[in-house]
Design an enzyme around this catalytic site. Structure first.
Site, PDB file in Angstrom:
ATOM      1  CD  GLU A  79      48.823  33.833  43.150  1.00 39.57           C
ATOM      2  OE1 GLU A  79      49.938  33.420  43.531  1.00 39.57           O
ATOM      3  OE2 GLU A  79      48.403  33.658  41.993  1.00 39.57           O
ATOM      4  CG  ASN A 120      44.752  34.332  41.131  1.00 42.14           C
ATOM      5  OD1 ASN A 120      44.672  35.051  42.118  1.00 42.14           O
ATOM      6  ND2 ASN A 120      45.749  33.476  40.944  1.00 42.14           N
ATOM      7  CE  LYS A 164      48.845  34.620  38.300  1.00 37.51           C
ATOM      8  NZ  LYS A 164      49.124  33.523  39.265  1.00 37.51           N
ATOM      9  CD  GLU A 220      47.905  30.395  38.885  1.00 35.63           C
ATOM     10  OE1 GLU A 220      47.281  31.450  38.728  1.00 35.63           O
ATOM     11  OE2 GLU A 220      49.103  30.355  39.210  1.00 35.63           O
ATOM     12  CB  CYS A 245      51.875  35.139  41.355  1.00 34.46           C
ATOM     13  SG  CYS A 245      53.149  33.887  41.640  1.00 34.46           S
ATOM     14  CG  ASN A 303      50.352  31.293  46.672  1.00 35.81           C
ATOM     15  OD1 ASN A 303      50.089  30.543  47.603  1.00 35.81           O
ATOM     16  ND2 ASN A 303      49.739  32.448  46.495  1.00 35.81           N
TER      17      ASN A 303
HETATM   18  N1  CDT Z   1      51.102  31.623  41.409  1.00 35.59           N
HETATM   19  C1  CDT Z   1      51.904  31.734  40.347  1.00 35.59           C
HETATM   20  O1  CDT Z   1      51.623  32.444  39.386  1.00 35.59           O
HETATM   21  N2  CDT Z   1      53.026  30.984  40.404  1.00 35.59           N
HETATM   22  C2  CDT Z   1      53.936  30.936  39.293  1.00 35.59           C
HETATM   23  C3  CDT Z   1      54.604  29.617  39.267  1.00 35.59           C
HETATM   24  C4  CDT Z   1      55.248  29.405  37.989  1.00 35.59           C
HETATM   25  S1  CDT Z   1      55.602  27.735  37.704  1.00 35.59           S
HETATM   26  C5  CDT Z   1      54.153  27.160  36.958  1.00 35.59           C
HETATM   27  C6  CDT Z   1      54.992  32.031  39.321  1.00 35.59           C
HETATM   28  O2  CDT Z   1      55.237  32.611  38.266  1.00 35.59           O
HETATM   29  O3  CDT Z   1      55.611  32.284  40.355  1.00 35.59           O
END
Ligand code: CDT
Length: 311
Positions: free
Chosen positions: A47, A107, A124, A143, A169, A194
């Site tokens: 991502e 995204n 996304k 985000e 993600c 990420n």
């Molecule tokens: N990039 C991404 O979607 N990261 C989220 C972090 C969650 S905590 C706000 C994830 O679900 O891995």
């Protein structure tokens, strides 16, 4: 005819705020060379592969964040990736921040075929985090400030002899993501991520449990829809903020067949037989025979929780 796709999961180590797109693309090209040397025919990057995970940075003026977005794809910075992939006859998938000509921010992840044509685009859907600066958090996850929820649903494409889909993600934590693609016969899902190693709102939660939740989600999605899943991290400490690795290739039984061991640039290569998806799809997860949609109405008619009446 064999339906083997030799997949390379191309994990990227940290990208610092000051790193240029060109420097990142040089690292991606190096991973591509390694993948090609190991016989891969499809390479998957994470991502937001071209930049640091910029939603941790607050820009009061939203427009300033446009610096992190790509207005066209390919563009000058990414064209070398397309050219090298064509040269090697490699399919490719990577994520980036997309700014559309009419001003929308997504995204995004793309599927690129062996000839360099973008055959699939996914935006996304499940955006975690928040839209305004949150002083209670150890670090920001903006985000919801910088992106709109994806407007393309969860499509799949006929690609490299199989049926491929993408998610990004946080989408992996929602079973609906995989099921919608499962209902279109998906055989391989690419998934860049990420994920911070620590919880910004729960100091006691360290990386062990967070990696467990990641694996639990990815393995369940693979098993319950009898599909391969290629989950690829951007990992390591970005400007002091750690992201975990644990990039995975998961088979249609939900088993991890390859996993990274570092939080740096690292490649996993695995021969994935798309026909291995058939047994599960024709038996326990034969949706046509076993699903009971008359009982699933709440899934699409209700967002939050509705409690039963008090006794
Ligand atoms: N990039 C991404 O979607 N990261 C989220 C972090 C969650 S905590 C706000 C994830 O679900 O891995």
């Amino acid at each position: 005819m064999s339906r083997i796709v030799t997949v390379a999961a191309a994990q990227l180590g940290p990208i610092q705020k000051a790193d240029s797109r060109q420097a990142v693309v040089a690292r991606m090209l190096d991973l591509m060379e390694q993948a090609q040397g190991k016989g891969a025919d499809f390479i998957v990057y994470p991502e937001l592969a071209l930049t640091t995970f910029f939603p941790r940075w607050y820009h009061e003026d939203r427009a300033e964040a446009d610096f992190w977005f790509e207005k066209e794809m390919p563009n000058a910075a990414t064209r070398p990736l397309f050219e090298r992939a064509i040269q090697h006859g490699l399919g490719m998938s990577f994520g980036y921040a997309e700014l559309t000509p009419d001003g929308h921010h997504f995204n995004t992840s793309i599927l690129v075929d062996r000839k360099g044509t973008i055959t699939g685009k996914y935006r996304k859907v499940h955006l975690p985090g928040h839209a305004e600066y949150d002083k209670e958090r150890a670090f920001q996850h903006l985000e919801k400030r910088y992106f709109e929820p994806g407007d393309l649903g969860f499509p799949v494409w006929r690609f490299m002899g199989g049926i491929f889909g993408m998610c990004i993600c946080n989408d992996r934590r929602w079973p609906e993501t995989f099921r919608i693609m499962g209902l279109q016969g998906v055989e391989m899902v690419t998934l860049g991520f990420n994920t911070p190693s620590v919880n910004a709102q729960k100091a006691v939660e360290g990386s062990h449990r967070r990696v467990f939740h990641h694996k639990l989600s990815v393995q369940a999605g693979a098993y319950q829809n009898s599909t391969w899943v290629v989950a690829v991290a951007k990992a390591g400490a970005e400007d002091g903020h750690p992201l975990f690795g644990a990039s995975l290739i998961v088979n249609p039984d939900g088993e991890v067949v390859a996993e990274t061991t570092t939080e740096s640039d690292e490649i996993l290569v695995h021969r994935c037989d798309l026909d291995a998806t058939r047994f599960g799809k024709e038996t326990i997860f034969d949706f046509e025979r076993h699903r009971r949609i008359e009982h699933y109405g709440r899934i699409t008619s209700q967002v939050g929780v509705t409690l039963p009446p008090e006794a």
